[in-house]
Design a protein around this motif. Structure first.
Motif, mmCIF file in Angstrom:
data_model
loop_
_atom_site.group_PDB
_atom_site.id
_atom_site.type_symbol
_atom_site.label_atom_id
_atom_site.label_comp_id
_atom_site.label_asym_id
_atom_site.label_seq_id
_atom_site.Cartn_x
_atom_site.Cartn_y
_atom_site.Cartn_z
ATOM 1 N N SER A 102 -4.198 -10.940 3.847
ATOM 2 C CA SER A 102 -5.533 -11.248 3.684
ATOM 3 C C SER A 102 -6.374 -10.016 3.713
ATOM 4 O O SER A 102 -5.865 -8.705 4.450
ATOM 5 N N ILE A 103 -7.723 -9.835 3.377
ATOM 6 C CA ILE A 103 -8.321 -8.533 3.546
ATOM 7 C C ILE A 103 -8.639 -8.057 4.911
ATOM 8 O O ILE A 103 -8.795 -7.040 5.278
ATOM 9 N N TYR A 147 -8.281 -4.434 6.458
ATOM 10 C CA TYR A 147 -9.517 -3.883 6.954
ATOM 11 C C TYR A 147 -9.204 -3.524 8.338
ATOM 12 O O TYR A 147 -9.513 -2.390 8.707
ATOM 13 N N LEU A 178 -2.981 -6.816 -2.066
ATOM 14 C CA LEU A 178 -3.587 -7.955 -1.813
ATOM 15 C C LEU A 178 -2.969 -8.883 -2.744
ATOM 16 O O LEU A 178 -3.530 -9.272 -3.716
ATOM 17 N N PRO A 184 -5.632 -12.695 -4.595
ATOM 18 C CA PRO A 184 -6.998 -12.163 -4.557
ATOM 19 C C PRO A 184 -8.083 -13.045 -4.167
ATOM 20 O O PRO A 184 -9.202 -12.674 -4.051
ATOM 21 N N ARG A 185 -7.793 -14.174 -3.946
ATOM 22 C CA ARG A 185 -8.852 -15.103 -3.219
ATOM 23 C C ARG A 185 -8.910 -14.757 -1.839
ATOM 24 O O ARG A 185 -10.152 -15.218 -1.204
ATOM 25 N N GLN A 186 -8.132 -14.120 -1.220
ATOM 26 C CA GLN A 186 -8.148 -13.692 0.021
ATOM 27 C C GLN A 186 -8.823 -12.266 0.364
ATOM 28 O O GLN A 186 -8.443 -11.548 1.096
ATOM 29 N N ARG A 187 -10.003 -11.869 -0.586
ATOM 30 C CA ARG A 187 -10.491 -10.958 -0.545
ATOM 31 C C ARG A 187 -11.763 -10.477 0.271
ATOM 32 O O ARG A 187 -12.566 -9.435 0.068
#
Length: 192
Positions: free
Chosen positions: A9-10, A14, A46, A49-52
């Motif tokens: 996930s992002i 991060y 990632l 892409p839904r975990q951005r």
């Protein structure tokens, strides 16, 4: 072999990037008076892409603004009418209170340059339709095009190569590919 880090996930990306820039930064900068640390050439994968979107309590994120900003870019806009509703502070970056300049990336990507009929995005799409493996695509992100006609436009040049190292060309961001022997762009007369 060099590999890119992968995160579920992002949030993971991060936090890893924060640790990297805190402990192993390469440069200290002060862009527009904002002091920051910088690491160049960092990337990550990632897979979903839904975990951005970052969901961190300490990170003040506004997903509504993030989606509005993405739509504003994709619409090719630079005016503040729509985006100013979601981020009133953006008005302070506008010289005339109506339009943004260089940071309105969508405007530069999705609208033809002055005197052109094809946007840079459409030009690269057409290139990739005809040369699927091409490495000659170039998309300008920043522009000094301001809200008035008196503000100059810059041209970006990029050397490019195809799959064959001997096939070298030059690219004018406004007009597209040129031959490697051209000293200036034959269409707009911009020099390298």
């Amino acid at each position: 072999m060099l590999t890119t880090s992968t995160f579920r996930s992002i949030e993971g990306a991060y936090l890893a990037l924060l640790r990297l820039v805190t402990s192993e930064h390469e440069h200290q900068i002060a862009a527009r008076g904002n002091h920051a640390r910088e690491v160049i050439g960092v990337g990550f994968r990632l897979p979903d892409p839904r975990q951005r979107l970052p969901y961190l309590v300490t990170r003040k994120a506004n997903p509504i603004f993030q989606f509005a900003e993405a739509l504003w870019y994709l619409a090719g806009r630079r005016d503040l009418e729509m985006i100013g509703y979601y981020a009133p502070s953006m008005r302070s970056s506008s010289p005339d209170g109506v339009n943004l300049g260089g940071s309105a990336y969508g405007y530069t990507l999705f609208n033809p340059a002055q005197g052109d009929t094809v946007s840079p995005f459409d030009r690269v799409l057409e290139l990739l339709r005809t040369e699927r493996d091409s490495k000659r695509g170039y998309l300008p992100v920043f522009s000094t095009v301001g809200p008035s006609a008196t503000t100059p436009t810059w041209h970006a040049w990029q050397g490019c190569t195809s799959s064959f190292a001997a096939d070298v060309c030059t690219w004018c961001a406004t007009c597209g590919p040129m031959t490697s022997t051209a000293v200036c762009c034959p269409t707009c007369s911009a020099s390298r």
